[in-house]
Design a protein around this motif. Structure first.
Motif, PDB file in Angstrom:
ATOM      1  N   GLU A  85       0.847  -1.189   0.000  1.00  0.00           N
ATOM      2  CA  GLU A  85       0.000   0.000   0.000  1.00  0.00           C
ATOM      3  C   GLU A  85       0.885   1.242   0.000  1.00  0.00           C
ATOM      4  O   GLU A  85       1.641   1.462   0.941  1.00  0.00           O
TER       5      GLU A  85
ATOM      6  N   LYS B  46       1.473   3.376   7.383  1.00  0.00           N
ATOM      7  CA  LYS B  46       0.704   3.518   6.149  1.00  0.00           C
ATOM      8  C   LYS B  46      -0.762   3.850   6.373  1.00  0.00           C
ATOM      9  O   LYS B  46      -1.331   3.548   7.404  1.00  0.00           O
ATOM     10  N   ILE B  47      -1.340   4.478   5.369  1.00  0.00           N
ATOM     11  CA  ILE B  47      -2.782   4.663   5.311  1.00  0.00           C
ATOM     12  C   ILE B  47      -3.288   3.639   4.301  1.00  0.00           C
ATOM     13  O   ILE B  47      -2.855   3.613   3.152  1.00  0.00           O
ATOM     14  N   PHE B  48      -4.179   2.784   4.754  1.00  0.00           N
ATOM     15  CA  PHE B  48      -4.683   1.737   3.877  1.00  0.00           C
ATOM     16  C   PHE B  48      -5.968   2.175   3.211  1.00  0.00           C
ATOM     17  O   PHE B  48      -6.735   2.948   3.753  1.00  0.00           O
ATOM     18  N   THR B  49      -6.212   1.643   2.021  1.00  0.00           N
ATOM     19  CA  THR B  49      -7.444   1.967   1.323  1.00  0.00           C
ATOM     20  C   THR B  49      -7.857   0.777   0.487  1.00  0.00           C
ATOM     21  O   THR B  49      -7.130  -0.210   0.404  1.00  0.00           O
TER      22      THR B  49
END
Lengths: 420, 369
Positions: free
Chosen positions: A279, B269-272
């Protein structure tokens, strides 16, 4: 396709890829900005609705196994079937490595039998292509074939590098020659076979008993089936297919993706390629950066110029640098004022400021001209290249080398650098 | 420490106009590939929270589609995981959530059932990256009953926020909602950390008597009786739903490497939601400067100071400046846009020119211009 079990051979080292496959197996080599080579075969399976897939590993499987996981990224985490990683195993009497492609399938007959399939599709995890396996299955059924070999047409002189197939005018295979010096046919095997499972099983058992056999599909099993006059047909595939077995073909196949209208369409919404990826935020392009004809993956940060190149995830290109006709893999950092041309740089490598790679005279590689050629230089993974280093053409730098600690700042064209 | 995460994501966000006509503000796309809620959700998961309830109300389809089973945030779990808490009709004939406290009160079962000791209440509209474990520690050390996350008022318009005044040790002594000349010097970030049992008690005391808002009916009346502490956050924080200008600024801030480093790398992290798309491609006629471009996009035109989402096509001769282009939009040959926001799947026909002046020009979803 409920009746089909796909078996992907993913144990090949791929020696002609030099340092790229020194630590990882060829199907795990990065390709196309975010993929690994096996993703194409796995995505073809998922897109063809084949949900029972065995992946046969052997050589350096760590990166590959981690990448595959339980197959979730390819929609292959299933209650029934799904993805299974099949490594060589030890039985009560003796443990054995896979001796050849046929032996690898033979060792996993139990795995296939638990699904009682009608057909077994033998695939290679080494190739980059987009193919709907339903078409070869339809062809197989229509021809009442017992074994169907997928083929591709190549120019006659090139055919001598492959297994060539001679057919009659109904595409029934009449002869098969492995790497002939005088090829009689332009049709060459893609290493994709569709078998009736019952028949294949019989031949695998016989082949395993044969002491003289190399236990290989192309060399032993297919010729044996032919000699017994089995119904075997060649399925001619006319889509995109690349072997990417050499440094040059690997580099070229990556660069082809940056051309206008490439033969392999990564953007087709009806035929997506799936992968396991990190990610990362979207790619960032700085104020003075110039990018043309390139793929730049997520997490990349570009301040310099990029031309005709493929940048994987998390790549950084510093101000004043030029990256041209190169393949730069995941998390590579390229400092300021560098010049990188005709290069392949593997994961996590750090390139210091003011470094040149792939610049200079086109001198033939001294030790391995058959691997490093066409002016392409290859840098391994986790390499540290100090500022102001010069690396010429047709060079290679081994994995995990710290050139700063080694005190090396110049690698002339045609030289290899490895750990002593 | 076992913490239950609750995310308030039911609001429309009036300040965003057309962008929230068909989605809740928590589902507003931001930063090239994210939705606003990704930030709080990822922050919670990275802070060790294993169970998150998302309270939805206004047009939740887009939000639900985004969240799915919670797999992208590692929240598809046998134990805990992601819970979507929608208003529902029951025998008491209560239906819509009448406020933030009422929303939690109506989902009392979730509070009752779990084995968590604490509750972290956040909002789906906030853009920031923070490890809440620092907040837990502060809560313990300061022996707080409730800890409220705050930030210095500098740079924020007071009448848009709740403003907090604290004493020397950080205890909240005054709390004013949306006052033009507030006493305090810190804004309330809408993040609360509280013992679960205490939250339940406070809700039982307030909501049946008509106190439906968490700040006005639970926090403010208890300022003197409870030890409500302020934890001051100093990083980047913005709320997407305040205004279109603010929304655009947040997106443009992400072009600043300092901000994007803080938001996407520094604390994790930024998850999406994952979409399997190929890397973006810049063709021979394309150029991109000071912009971010997400996967699947093909750039054949010129892009300057813009945020380009996934699967966008910018054809040759097109010019995109100071704009935000959502997923799946197409800017045809020779079209020019400046200071525009294109919602999903917008098509700008060739040779057209559009420019936003004081405020960016907004194109609605699937609009063909």
């Amino acid at each position: 396709m409920a009746d089909v079990v796909a078996m992907i051979l993913a144990g090949g080292q791929g020696t002609r890829l030099g340092v790229l496959t020194e630590n990882i197996v060829k199907p795990a080599v990065a390709f196309g900005g975010k993929y690994r080579i096996i993703d194409f075969t796995l995505s073809n399976c998922a897109n063809s609705s084949i949900y029972t897939v065995g992946v046969l590993t052997q050589y350096k499987p760590r990166v590959l196994s981690k990448h595959l996981g339980i197959g979730r990224d390819w929609d292959l985490d299933r209650k029934e079937g799904g993805l299974s990683v099949l490594s060589p195993y030890a039985a009560s009497s003796k443990g054995e490595w896979y001796k050849g492609t046929a032996h690898a399938i033979y060792q996993n007959m139990d795995f296939i039998d638990q699904f009682s399939p009608k057909y077994v599709l033998v695939l290679s995890g080494d190739h980059v292509y987009a193919m709907d396996y339903n078409e070869i299955l339809d062809f197989h059924i229509l021809k009442r074939s017992e074994a169907t070999v997928a083929c591709i047409r190549v120019p006659l002189p090139d055919a001598s590098r492959f297994g060539t197939i001679i057919t009659d005018n109904t595409y029934r295979i009449v002869d098969f020659e492995e790497k002939p010096s005088q090829p009689r046919s332009q049709l060459v095997s893609m290493g994709i076979y569709l078998f009736n499972w019952k028949m294949l099983k019989k031949f695998l058992v016989e082949d395993a008993r044969d002491q003289k056999s190399a236990h290989d599909f192309g060399k032993n099993v297919i010729p044996k089936m032919l000699s017994e006059k089995r119904y075997m047909y060649a399925y001619e595939f006319d889509g995109y297919w690349r072997d990417v077995g050499t440094v040059y073909s690997f580099w070229m196949a990556n660069l082809e993706l940056t051309f206008p209208m490439p033969a392999l369409n990564l953007y087709d919404p009806n035929w997506r390629f799936y992968t396991h990826s990190e990610e990362m935020p979207p790619a960032f392009f700085g104020k003075n950066s110039k990018i043309i004809n390139s793929l730049v993956s997520e997490g990349s940060v570009v301040y310099g110029d990029v031309e005709g190149s493929v940048l994987f995830q998390g790549v950084e290109v510093g101000e004043g640098s030029l990256v041209k006709k190169s393949v730069i893999m995941t998390n590579v950092t390229i400092g300021k004022n560098c010049h990188v041309e005709n290069a392949v740089i593997s994961e996590n490598t750090i390139v210091g400021d003011g470094t040149s790679i792939g610049v200079g005279d086109d001198v033939e590689n001294a030790e391995q001209p058959d691997i490093y050629n066409h002016g392409i230089s290859v840098v391994g993974e986790n390499v540290v290249i100090p500022s102001g280093t010069y690396i010429g053409k047709n060079c290679s730098v081994g994995n995990f080398l710290n050139m700063r600690k080694m005190g090396i700042k110049t690698l002339k064209s045609g030289q290899n650098l490895r750990y002593h | 420490m076992k913490v239950l995460g609750l995310i308030l994501a039911g609001e429309k966000g009036k300040g965003l106009g057309k962008l929230t006509s068909k989605r809740a503000s928590a589902a507003v796309p931001v930063g090239g590939k994210y939705r606003a809620i990704d930030f709080t959700l990822s922050n919670m998961v990275r802070s060790g929270i294993k169970k998150v309830g998302v309270l939805t109300q206004y047009n939740p389809r887009s939000l639900m589609d985004h969240l799915g089973s919670g797999k992208e945030w590692d929240l598809d779990r046998k134990k805990g995981g992601l819970y979507i808490l929608q208003p529902y009709v029951s025998e008491s004939e209560r239906y819509w959530y009448r406020g933030t406290a009422d929303a939690m009160y109506q989902n009392m079962t979730v509070l009752k059932r779990g084995n968590e000791d604490y509750v972290l209440i956040g909002s789906g509209d906030h853009i920031f990256n923070f490890d809440f474990r620092a907040l837990y520690d502060y809560h313990m050390i300061s022996m707080a009953d409730i800890t409220v996350m705050t930030k210095s008022i500098e740079g924020y318009e007071p009448e848009l926020y709740g403003v907090v005044k604290t004493d020397d040790e950080g205890r909240v002594v005054n709390f004013e909602e949306k006052h033009p000349n507030p006493e305090g010097d810190k804004i309330n970030l809408g993040v609360y950390f509280i013992n679960k049992k205490m939250l339940m008690d406070l809700l039982y005391a307030a909501v049946p008597n008509g106190g439906c808002d968490f700040v006005n009916d639970v926090i403010i009346p208890n300022l003197s009786t409870l030890r409500i502490m302020s934890y001051e956050f100093t990083g980047y924080w913005h709320n997407v739903k305040k205004s279109i200008l603010e929304y655009k600024k947040i997106n443009m801030d992400m072009l600043d490497r300092k901000v994007s480093h803080e938001l996407f790398y520094q604390n994790g992290k930024i998850f999406t939601k994952l979409k399997d798309l190929a890397p973006p491609k810049v063709t021979a006629t394309g150029s991109v400067t000071n912009s971010i471009v997400a996967d699947g996009s093909i750039i054949a035109g010129k892009v300057v100071n813009s945020v380009i989402f996934r699967n966008v096509e910018i054809r040759s001769g097109a010019v995109v400046e100071n704009s935000i282009v959502f997923e799946g939009s197409v800017i045809e040959e020779g079209a020019k846009i400046n200071n525009c926001i294109l919602d999903k799947n917008v098509t700008i026909r060739s040779e057209r020119t559009y420019k936003g002046y004081d405020e960016p020009l907004i194109f609605e979803k699937r609009q063909v211009a």
